[in-house]
Write a protein that holds these residues in place. Structure first.
Motif, mmCIF file in Angstrom:
data_model
loop_
_atom_site.group_PDB
_atom_site.id
_atom_site.type_symbol
_atom_site.label_atom_id
_atom_site.label_comp_id
_atom_site.label_asym_id
_atom_site.label_seq_id
_atom_site.Cartn_x
_atom_site.Cartn_y
_atom_site.Cartn_z
ATOM 1 N N THR A 42 3.771 -2.485 1.457
ATOM 2 C CA THR A 42 3.592 -1.783 2.726
ATOM 3 C C THR A 42 2.988 -0.400 2.547
ATOM 4 O OG1 THR A 42 5.902 -1.024 2.586
ATOM 5 C CG2 THR A 42 5.460 -3.018 3.866
ATOM 6 N N SER A 43 3.029 0.149 1.347
ATOM 7 C CA SER A 43 2.489 1.498 1.116
ATOM 8 C C SER A 43 1.353 1.483 0.111
ATOM 9 C CB SER A 43 3.601 2.420 0.612
ATOM 10 O OG SER A 43 4.132 1.968 -0.627
ATOM 11 N N GLN A 44 0.634 0.361 0.027
ATOM 12 C CA GLN A 44 -0.469 0.274 -0.920
ATOM 13 C C GLN A 44 -1.568 1.250 -0.549
ATOM 14 O OE1 GLN A 44 -1.574 -3.888 -1.085
ATOM 15 N NE2 GLN A 44 -0.616 -4.121 -3.064
ATOM 16 N N ALA A 45 -2.257 1.730 -1.586
ATOM 17 C CA ALA A 45 -3.250 2.780 -1.387
ATOM 18 C C ALA A 45 -4.419 2.310 -0.526
ATOM 19 C CB ALA A 45 -3.759 3.259 -2.748
ATOM 20 N N HIS A 46 -4.728 1.020 -0.539
ATOM 21 C CA HIS A 46 -5.891 0.574 0.218
ATOM 22 C C HIS A 46 -5.664 0.674 1.717
ATOM 23 C CE1 HIS A 46 -4.285 -3.314 1.602
ATOM 24 N NE2 HIS A 46 -3.678 -3.392 0.440
ATOM 25 N N ARG A 47 -4.392 0.832 2.150
ATOM 26 C CA ARG A 47 -4.136 1.051 3.569
ATOM 27 C C ARG A 47 -4.721 2.385 4.009
ATOM 28 N NH1 ARG A 47 -3.106 -4.024 5.110
ATOM 29 N NH2 ARG A 47 -1.482 -4.977 3.820
ATOM 30 N N GLY A 71 -9.338 9.589 -4.542
ATOM 31 C CA GLY A 71 -8.605 10.817 -4.278
ATOM 32 C C GLY A 71 -7.123 10.544 -4.139
ATOM 33 N N VAL A 72 -6.359 11.600 -3.968
ATOM 34 C CA VAL A 72 -4.904 11.520 -3.833
ATOM 35 C C VAL A 72 -4.538 11.752 -2.370
ATOM 36 C CG1 VAL A 72 -2.690 12.481 -4.556
ATOM 37 C CG2 VAL A 72 -4.586 12.338 -6.187
ATOM 38 N N VAL A 73 -3.738 10.841 -1.816
ATOM 39 C CA VAL A 73 -3.303 10.968 -0.431
ATOM 40 C C VAL A 73 -2.358 12.155 -0.316
ATOM 41 C CG1 VAL A 73 -2.209 9.801 1.519
ATOM 42 C CG2 VAL A 73 -3.556 8.493 -0.129
ATOM 43 N N THR A 118 -2.651 7.690 -5.360
ATOM 44 C CA THR A 118 -4.102 7.671 -5.542
ATOM 45 C C THR A 118 -4.705 6.499 -4.771
ATOM 46 O OG1 THR A 118 -3.886 8.635 -7.752
ATOM 47 C CG2 THR A 118 -5.958 7.547 -7.236
ATOM 48 N N THR A 119 -5.739 6.774 -4.003
ATOM 49 C CA THR A 119 -6.396 5.737 -3.211
ATOM 50 C C THR A 119 -7.861 5.647 -3.593
ATOM 51 O OG1 THR A 119 -6.806 4.925 -0.961
ATOM 52 C CG2 THR A 119 -7.005 7.295 -1.321
ATOM 53 N N GLN A 120 -8.460 4.528 -3.281
ATOM 54 C CA GLN A 120 -9.869 4.300 -3.597
ATOM 55 C C GLN A 120 -10.506 3.499 -2.478
ATOM 56 O OE1 GLN A 120 -11.718 1.335 -6.610
ATOM 57 N NE2 GLN A 120 -11.554 3.238 -7.782
ATOM 58 N N ALA A 121 -11.640 3.981 -1.998
ATOM 59 C CA ALA A 121 -12.426 3.269 -0.993
ATOM 60 C C ALA A 121 -13.784 2.945 -1.598
ATOM 61 C CB ALA A 121 -12.579 4.119 0.267
#
Length: 354
Positions: free
Chosen positions: A144-149, A262-264, A270-273
């Motif tokens: 539920t808290s994955q970075a891709h969200r 970047g870091v949320v 850490t997230t990645q788009a």
């Protein structure tokens, strides 16, 4: 793809056991229906397993023998008295009652009776239940808290453009963040992926070549407080040096991948788009329209024009030809400069974005 998904299928993986060595990541990577199925079955199987253990204990102790239970005197309770029959586990008369008792053990440890003879099984089942709870709840939390969200609100322009900037051909795209919370230490990088062959005849189907970006801040770091136009100067060191409008069609083996990391700010994760641009998704001789305006003392961003472009005078030749023949620029008309529409003279700090 445009949504960042990789169109690479992994086949004939013989060492499937490597996925079980990192079982937690494997569970998190599963789709929601599979995760919920494993979540439910893990509890049901543990309840059934220990229900069978409790039933065997009661069977071995004689708790299920009706004639043995009748040895209690009429005035004795469930715990019995001296000389009477004392069951190992009270209120177990069948496998159904043993299964219900197993659920009670794993959910709570408050009972009306005691189980002195089977206390080890009670301890083992409670430890197993806590481990299952920790693993499955951790898995649900991570899904539920994955970075891709968070990456869903990091957007890229649908098309990239190639046009003149400061007298040089540049590859440009626009990136933005829909949320007001910042992406800390945001970095962006680009790669060209295409089929190449070496001098020895070796064919590399997915050769990755880094693209250097012009960034006054230095490196690949960006401050994504408002939508930015990321651009790459096409020079002699660029893999796009010999690209012309004739190459921008769907038959051309060319794809440019853009990765934003970047870091949320709110979670510290850490997230990645990611996105990509095929050859026919690159527009030659166009640039992005301005979308930032000054309103009531602050800067406002109009996301309805995020991907809009406008045609500008651009030579229809490669960057190599433009560099070798400077006279091409003399025939190019100057395009009007883009400006920010001003509606107020009172300014606030530039990082205040609505």
């Amino acid at each position: 793809g445009k949504n960042g998904a990789c169109n690479v299928a992994h086949k004939n993986i013989r060492e499937q056991g490597r996925f079980l060595q990192d079982v937690f990541t494997t569970l998190v990577d599963l789709k929601w229906p599979h995760t919920l199925l494993i979540f439910t079955m893990s509890f049901l199987c543990s309840w059934l397993l220990f229900g069978m253990v409790w039933w065997l204990i009661a069977f071995a102790h004689g708790d299920l023998d009706h004639s043995t239970r009748l040895q209690r005197s009429p005035g004795e309770g469930t715990e019995g008295v001296s000389g009477g029959f004392v069951p190992c586990v009270t209120s177990i008369h069948s496998f159904t009652s043993a299964f219900l008792f197993s659920i009670e053990v794993q959910v709570t440890i408050g009972f009306g009776g005691r189980m002195e003879a089977a206390i080890l099984v009670l301890i083992v089942q409670n430890i197993v239940g806590l481990v299952i709870n920790a693993i499955m709840l951790g898995c649900i939390f991570m899904k539920t808290s994955q970075a891709h969200r968070r990456a869903e609100t990091l957007i890229f322009s649908k098309h990239a453009v190639i046009a003149l900037r400061d007298g040089k051909l540049c590859f440009m795209l626009r990136v933005g963040d829909l949320r007001k919370s910042m992406i800390i230490s945001a970095t962006i990088r680009m790669q060209v992926v295409k089929k190449t062959s070496s001098l020895e005849g070796e064919v590399v189907p997915l050769n990755q070549i880094d693209i250097q970006m012009e960034n006054p801040v230095g490196g690949n770091s960006i401050f994504l407080v408002s939508p930015l136009i990321i651009y790459h100067v096409i020079d002699k060191n660029s893999p796009l040096y010999d690209i012309s409008p004739l190459n921008l069609h769907h038959h051309e083996d060319l794809e440019i991948i853009v990765i934003l990391e970047g870091v949320v700010e709110t979670t510290g994760i850490t997230t990645q788009a990611r996105t990509s641009y095929l050859a026919d998704e690159i527009l030659w001789g166009q640039r992005f329209v301005p979308i930032v305006a000054e309103e009531d003392g602050q800067y406002s961003v109009d996301y309805s024009k995020f991907g809009n472009t406008v045609k500008v005078p651009t030579p229809s030749c490669t960057a190599r030809q433009l560099e070798e023949d400077k006279s091409i620029m003399d025939t190019m008309p100057l395009s009007p400069k883009g400006t920010i529409r001003k509606r107020s003279v009172k300014l606030k700090p530039k990082f205040t974005i609505s």
